[in-house]
Design a protein around this motif. Structure first.
Motif, mmCIF file in Angstrom:
data_model
loop_
_atom_site.group_PDB
_atom_site.id
_atom_site.type_symbol
_atom_site.label_atom_id
_atom_site.label_comp_id
_atom_site.label_asym_id
_atom_site.label_seq_id
_atom_site.Cartn_x
_atom_site.Cartn_y
_atom_site.Cartn_z
ATOM 1 N N TRP A 60 17.608 -12.826 12.726
ATOM 2 C CA TRP A 60 16.681 -11.720 12.803
ATOM 3 C C TRP A 60 17.042 -10.655 11.828
ATOM 4 N N VAL A 61 16.308 -10.066 10.949
ATOM 5 C CA VAL A 61 16.548 -8.721 10.128
ATOM 6 C C VAL A 61 15.666 -7.742 10.330
ATOM 7 N N PRO A 62 16.229 -6.687 10.293
ATOM 8 C CA PRO A 62 15.346 -5.470 10.955
ATOM 9 C C PRO A 62 14.304 -5.276 9.599
ATOM 10 N N TYR A 63 13.285 -4.501 9.957
ATOM 11 C CA TYR A 63 12.129 -4.231 8.925
ATOM 12 C C TYR A 63 12.692 -3.681 7.608
ATOM 13 N N SER A 64 13.650 -2.815 7.655
ATOM 14 C CA SER A 64 13.970 -1.972 6.366
ATOM 15 C C SER A 64 15.003 -3.143 5.533
ATOM 16 N N GLN A 65 15.213 -4.344 6.129
ATOM 17 C CA GLN A 65 15.831 -5.198 5.565
ATOM 18 C C GLN A 65 14.979 -6.387 4.871
ATOM 19 N N ILE A 66 13.567 -6.198 5.065
ATOM 20 C CA ILE A 66 12.722 -7.236 4.711
ATOM 21 C C ILE A 66 12.206 -6.643 3.416
ATOM 22 N N SER A 67 12.195 -7.166 2.034
ATOM 23 C CA SER A 67 11.598 -6.417 0.975
ATOM 24 C C SER A 67 10.262 -6.034 1.037
ATOM 25 N N ASP A 68 9.887 -5.057 0.422
ATOM 26 C CA ASP A 68 8.422 -4.559 0.532
ATOM 27 C C ASP A 68 7.378 -5.579 -0.120
ATOM 28 N N THR A 69 8.022 -6.441 -1.103
ATOM 29 C CA THR A 69 7.132 -7.160 -1.693
ATOM 30 C C THR A 69 6.528 -8.421 -0.977
ATOM 31 N N LEU A 70 7.612 -8.748 -0.008
ATOM 32 C CA LEU A 70 6.884 -9.937 1.053
ATOM 33 C C LEU A 70 6.181 -9.141 2.105
ATOM 34 N N LYS A 71 6.271 -7.827 2.533
ATOM 35 C CA LYS A 71 5.390 -7.318 3.487
ATOM 36 C C LYS A 71 3.812 -7.264 2.726
ATOM 37 N N ARG A 72 4.143 -7.002 1.441
ATOM 38 C CA ARG A 72 2.640 -6.660 0.756
ATOM 39 C C ARG A 72 1.946 -7.979 0.300
ATOM 40 N N ALA A 73 2.949 -9.024 0.096
ATOM 41 C CA ALA A 73 2.384 -10.500 -0.238
ATOM 42 C C ALA A 73 1.784 -10.830 1.035
ATOM 43 N N VAL A 74 2.443 -10.822 2.367
ATOM 44 C CA VAL A 74 1.887 -11.686 3.401
ATOM 45 C C VAL A 74 0.518 -10.765 3.869
ATOM 46 N N ILE A 75 0.567 -9.311 3.791
ATOM 47 C CA ILE A 75 -0.710 -8.755 4.225
ATOM 48 C C ILE A 75 -1.725 -9.018 3.230
ATOM 49 N N ALA A 76 -1.543 -9.135 1.896
ATOM 50 C CA ALA A 76 -2.790 -9.474 0.836
ATOM 51 C C ALA A 76 -3.075 -10.930 1.300
ATOM 52 N N SER A 77 -2.308 -11.805 1.449
ATOM 53 C CA SER A 77 -2.615 -13.114 1.623
ATOM 54 C C SER A 77 -3.302 -13.540 3.038
ATOM 55 N N GLU A 78 -2.775 -13.157 3.979
ATOM 56 C CA GLU A 78 -3.120 -13.158 5.485
ATOM 57 C C GLU A 78 -3.849 -12.302 5.991
ATOM 58 N N ASP A 79 -3.803 -10.841 5.578
ATOM 59 C CA ASP A 79 -4.735 -9.992 6.401
ATOM 60 C C ASP A 79 -4.813 -8.751 5.585
ATOM 61 N N ALA A 80 -5.777 -8.551 4.671
ATOM 62 C CA ALA A 80 -5.822 -7.477 3.963
ATOM 63 C C ALA A 80 -6.078 -6.275 4.536
ATOM 64 N N SER A 81 -6.817 -6.279 5.625
ATOM 65 C CA SER A 81 -7.236 -5.099 6.215
ATOM 66 C C SER A 81 -6.224 -4.730 7.547
ATOM 67 N N PHE A 82 -4.840 -5.343 7.676
ATOM 68 C CA PHE A 82 -4.041 -5.282 8.824
ATOM 69 C C PHE A 82 -3.813 -3.846 9.345
ATOM 70 N N VAL A 83 -3.604 -2.718 8.287
ATOM 71 C CA VAL A 83 -3.298 -1.489 8.905
ATOM 72 C C VAL A 83 -4.408 -0.569 9.256
ATOM 73 N N GLU A 84 -5.790 -1.341 9.161
ATOM 74 C CA GLU A 84 -7.064 -0.791 9.467
ATOM 75 C C GLU A 84 -7.460 -1.234 10.612
ATOM 76 N N HIS A 85 -7.608 -2.616 11.099
ATOM 77 C CA HIS A 85 -8.262 -2.900 12.270
ATOM 78 C C HIS A 85 -7.328 -2.706 13.382
ATOM 79 N N ASP A 86 -8.187 -3.048 14.399
ATOM 80 C CA ASP A 86 -7.295 -2.866 16.040
ATOM 81 C C ASP A 86 -6.850 -4.201 16.330
#
Length: 253
Positions: A60-86
Motif C-alpha cells: 500500500w502506498v498513499p495517494y501522494s506517492q502514486i504518480s499523477d501519470t498513472l492516475k490520469r492514465a487509468v482514468i483516461a483508459s477506464e473511466d473518463a468521466s470519473f470525477v463527474e459522475h455519481d
C-alpha cells in the motif's frame, strides 16, 4: 400465511443488516486502508490451490506517492468521466449495451451462415466464437465489486454492486476511491496495486512512472494476466500511445 410473512420479514431484516455492515466497512475506509479485497483473497486462494505456493505482491502506498501519470492514465483508459459522475456512467452503459447487442447480432448471423454451410456440406467452416462482451463499469463500480463481491454474474449480485457503488460515492471522496482502487486492482498473476505493478514491470516505485509506462499499465487492466504474458503485444503498445494522448485532458480528483 403468517409463516410466509415472518420469513419475508426475516429476509428483509437480514438484507438490511447486510447493507448496514457494508456501510460500516466503507465508512471505516475513510481512515483505515483495506488490507485486501474479496477478489484478491479469491485469487490468492486459487493460485495457492493450483501451484501449492502463496504468490502475492502488494504494498500500500498513499495517494501522494502514486504518480499523477498513472492516475490520469487509468482514468483516461477506464473511466473518463470519473470525477463527474455519481458512481454510474449511464452514457457508458448505453454504449456498452449497444456494442454487445451488435456483437450478439454478428454472432447470430455467423451461426446462421455456418448452419447453412453444413446443410450444403461446405468444407472448411470454423466454429463460431461467442461474442466479446464489453462492460460499462466505472472505477467506483469496479472497486465495489472487487472489495466485497464474488465473480458470479447474477441480477442479485449486480443489484448489490449498484448499492455498494452508491455507498462508496456517498461516504468516500473521489480521491479516496481512486486511492483504494489503485492499491488493490489486479495487474498480473498475484500482482495487486500500483506499487507492486511498478516494481514488477519496471523495477521502480509507482511515484516515478513515466507517462508511457503508466499508459501501458492502464491498458493492461481489463486483462492483466493476459498482457503480463504478452509484453510485446502490438495492441498494448498502440493503445498505450492513444492513452498518452488523452492524459493531458484528464481532471484528477
Amino acid at each position: 400465511m403468517k409463516a410466509l410473512l415472518r420469513l419475508l420479514g426475516l429476509v428483509l431484516i437480514a438484507g438490511l443488516a447486510l447493507q448496514l455492515y457494508f456501510a460500516g466497512r466503507i465508512a471505516l475506509m475513510k481512515v483505515v486502508d483495506p488490507e485486501s479485497s474479496a477478489f484478491e483473497r479469491s485469487e490468492i486462494y486459487r493460485v495457492a490451490k493450483t501451484t501449492g505456493s502463496l504468490k502475492w505482491r502488494q504494498q500500500w502506498v498513499p495517494y501522494s506517492q502514486i504518480s499523477d501519470t498513472l492516475k490520469r492514465a487509468v482514468i483516461a483508459s477506464e473511466d473518463a468521466s470519473f470525477v463527474e459522475h455519481d458512481g454510474v456512467d449511464i452514457e457508458a452503459l448505453e454504449k456498452a449495451w449497444d456494442k454487445n447487442a451488435k456483437a450478439e447480432q454478428r454472432t447470430q448471423q455467423a451461426a446462421s451462415r455456418l448452419a447453412a454451410g453444413k446443410q450444403q456440406n461446405t468444407p472448411g467452416k470454423a466454429a463460431v466464437k461467442p461474442p466479446k462482451i464489453v462492460g460499462g463499469s466505472t472505477i467506483t463500480q469496479q472497486l465495489a465489486k472487487n472489495l466485497f463481491l464474488s465473480g458470479e454474474r447474477t441480477l442479485l449480485r449486480k443489484g448489490q454492486e449498484l448499492v455498494l457503488t452508491l455507498m462508496l460515492e456517498a461516504l468516500l471522496s473521489k480521491e479516496r476511491i481512486l486511492e483504494i482502487y489503485l492499491n488493490n486492482v489486479e495487474w498480473g498473476e498475484g500482482v495487486f496495486g500500483a506499487e507492486a505493478a511498478a516494481q514488477h514491470y519496471y523495477r521502480k516505485p509507482a511515484s516515478r512512472l513515466s507517462a508511457y509506462e503508466a499508459a501501458r499499465l492502464a491498458v493492461m487492466l481489463p486483462r492483466p494476466k493476459y498482457f503480463e504474458t504478452r509484453p510485446n503485444s502490438g495492441y498494448l503498445s498502440s493503445r498505450a500511445g492513444t492513452i498518452v494522448a488523452r492524459m493531458g485532458g484528464v481532471e484528477l480528483p
